[in-house]
Design a protein around this motif. Sequence first.
Motif, PDB file in Angstrom:
ATOM      1  N   THR A   4       0.817  -1.220   0.000  1.00 50.09           N
ATOM      2  CA  THR A   4       0.000   0.000   0.000  1.00 50.09           C
ATOM      3  C   THR A   4       0.848   1.266   0.000  1.00 50.09           C
ATOM      4  O   THR A   4       0.305   2.365  -0.130  1.00 50.09           O
ATOM      5  CB  THR A   4      -0.981   0.015   1.180  1.00 50.09           C
ATOM      6  OG1 THR A   4      -0.251  -0.087   2.407  1.00 50.09           O
ATOM      7  CG2 THR A   4      -1.986  -1.115   1.056  1.00 50.09           C
ATOM      8  N   GLU A   5       2.143   1.129   0.106  1.00 54.30           N
ATOM      9  CA  GLU A   5       3.050   2.271  -0.018  1.00 54.30           C
ATOM     10  C   GLU A   5       3.103   2.752  -1.473  1.00 54.30           C
ATOM     11  O   GLU A   5       3.502   3.868  -1.762  1.00 54.30           O
ATOM     12  CB  GLU A   5       4.454   1.841   0.462  1.00 54.30           C
ATOM     13  CG  GLU A   5       5.435   2.947   0.613  1.00 54.30           C
ATOM     14  CD  GLU A   5       5.275   3.745   1.913  1.00 54.30           C
ATOM     15  OE1 GLU A   5       6.050   4.683   2.096  1.00 54.30           O
ATOM     16  OE2 GLU A   5       4.387   3.447   2.714  1.00 54.30           O
ATOM     17  N   ILE A   6       2.660   1.894  -2.395  1.00 56.04           N
ATOM     18  CA  ILE A   6       2.727   2.190  -3.824  1.00 56.04           C
ATOM     19  C   ILE A   6       1.424   2.850  -4.270  1.00 56.04           C
ATOM     20  O   ILE A   6       0.335   2.292  -4.087  1.00 56.04           O
ATOM     21  CB  ILE A   6       2.962   0.892  -4.646  1.00 56.04           C
ATOM     22  CG1 ILE A   6       4.162   0.109  -4.091  1.00 56.04           C
ATOM     23  CG2 ILE A   6       3.097   1.196  -6.123  1.00 56.04           C
ATOM     24  CD1 ILE A   6       5.450   0.904  -3.973  1.00 56.04           C
ATOM     25  N   ALA A   7       1.539   4.027  -4.857  1.00 59.05           N
ATOM     26  CA  ALA A   7       0.358   4.729  -5.373  1.00 59.05           C
ATOM     27  C   ALA A   7      -0.326   3.870  -6.432  1.00 59.05           C
ATOM     28  O   ALA A   7       0.333   3.280  -7.283  1.00 59.05           O
ATOM     29  CB  ALA A   7       0.776   6.074  -5.972  1.00 59.05           C
ATOM     30  N   GLY A   8      -1.626   3.769  -6.355  1.00 65.78           N
ATOM     31  CA  GLY A   8      -2.382   2.977  -7.320  1.00 65.78           C
ATOM     32  C   GLY A   8      -2.437   1.495  -6.992  1.00 65.78           C
ATOM     33  O   GLY A   8      -2.923   0.700  -7.795  1.00 65.78           O
ATOM     34  N   SER A   9      -1.970   1.114  -5.811  1.00 63.19           N
ATOM     35  CA  SER A   9      -1.946  -0.310  -5.452  1.00 63.19           C
ATOM     36  C   SER A   9      -3.342  -0.901  -5.284  1.00 63.19           C
ATOM     37  O   SER A   9      -3.505  -2.118  -5.345  1.00 63.19           O
ATOM     38  CB  SER A   9      -1.140  -0.520  -4.174  1.00 63.19           C
ATOM     39  OG  SER A   9      -1.714   0.196  -3.096  1.00 63.19           O
ATOM     40  N   SER A  10      -4.343  -0.049  -5.125  1.00 62.45           N
ATOM     41  CA  SER A  10      -5.693  -0.562  -4.859  1.00 62.45           C
ATOM     42  C   SER A  10      -6.285  -1.365  -6.010  1.00 62.45           C
ATOM     43  O   SER A  10      -7.200  -2.146  -5.800  1.00 62.45           O
ATOM     44  CB  SER A  10      -6.637   0.587  -4.489  1.00 62.45           C
ATOM     45  OG  SER A  10      -6.728   1.509  -5.561  1.00 62.45           O
ATOM     46  N   ASP A  11      -5.744  -1.219  -7.218  1.00 61.01           N
ATOM     47  CA  ASP A  11      -6.266  -2.035  -8.317  1.00 61.01           C
ATOM     48  C   ASP A  11      -5.614  -3.414  -8.360  1.00 61.01           C
ATOM     49  O   ASP A  11      -6.014  -4.260  -9.158  1.00 61.01           O
ATOM     50  CB  ASP A  11      -6.147  -1.310  -9.667  1.00 61.01           C
ATOM     51  CG  ASP A  11      -4.741  -0.898 -10.031  1.00 61.01           C
ATOM     52  OD1 ASP A  11      -3.873  -0.870  -9.153  1.00 61.01           O
ATOM     53  OD2 ASP A  11      -4.511  -0.594 -11.221  1.00 61.01           O
ATOM     54  N   VAL A  12      -4.640  -3.681  -7.488  1.00 66.62           N
ATOM     55  CA  VAL A  12      -3.968  -4.982  -7.438  1.00 66.62           C
ATOM     56  C   VAL A  12      -4.105  -5.624  -6.059  1.00 66.62           C
ATOM     57  O   VAL A  12      -4.429  -6.798  -5.945  1.00 66.62           O
ATOM     58  CB  VAL A  12      -2.463  -4.840  -7.799  1.00 66.62           C
ATOM     59  CG1 VAL A  12      -1.709  -6.139  -7.548  1.00 66.62           C
ATOM     60  CG2 VAL A  12      -2.304  -4.388  -9.245  1.00 66.62           C
ATOM     61  N   PHE A  13      -3.852  -4.848  -5.009  1.00 69.04           N
ATOM     62  CA  PHE A  13      -3.871  -5.383  -3.644  1.00 69.04           C
ATOM     63  C   PHE A  13      -5.297  -5.376  -3.125  1.00 69.04           C
ATOM     64  O   PHE A  13      -5.907  -4.332  -2.964  1.00 69.04           O
ATOM     65  CB  PHE A  13      -2.970  -4.553  -2.736  1.00 69.04           C
ATOM     66  CG  PHE A  13      -2.942  -5.038  -1.314  1.00 69.04           C
ATOM     67  CD1 PHE A  13      -2.563  -6.334  -1.012  1.00 69.04           C
ATOM     68  CD2 PHE A  13      -3.288  -4.199  -0.276  1.00 69.04           C
ATOM     69  CE1 PHE A  13      -2.531  -6.790   0.297  1.00 69.04           C
ATOM     70  CE2 PHE A  13      -3.259  -4.630   1.044  1.00 69.04           C
ATOM     71  CZ  PHE A  13      -2.870  -5.929   1.319  1.00 69.04           C
TER      72      PHE A  13
END
Length: 172
Positions: A44-53
Amino acid sequence: MPDHILPAPLVELAERVILANRRAGRTVAVAESCTGGLVSAALTEIAGSSDVFEAGFITYSNEMKAELLKVSHDVLDTFGAVSIATAWAMAQGALNKSHAHVAVAITGVAGPGGGSEQKPVGTVVFARAERSGSPDKVVADMHHFEDNGRGGVRLQAALCALELLLPDSSDP
């Protein structure tokens, strides 16, 4: 204020995981015990992770492993929390409780106490399960990391778990 609060190697690998899974059209979930949410935090430190995590389950106690991930009490009593059987069940539980394509589970002894002759500090077990319906798609393995302190064991475990989330990852 720093751009990332986690160690650079962890963030860099998490970014690779997010990008590779996005390209592969896969979503991921994690079931963490000894890492206490470190893998989820890295993703979740990565911007845009919500489409994968999709989901992270932090099941530190055996009771929560059983209640949230449906790890059998028989498995926990017979093999212990730090075992291939438990990691396998945690990974399957994370898949069953989510819609993710792949799940990784981590359970181990981070230290400084809690180790035994059979499972010394630094013993960490990983499992990866894929949503294919085939039990062969579950990979589990035990690692013995150097006991370089609680934080060091947890970091090594988180890095290994992230590697397992790469679409082309082979057996741990």
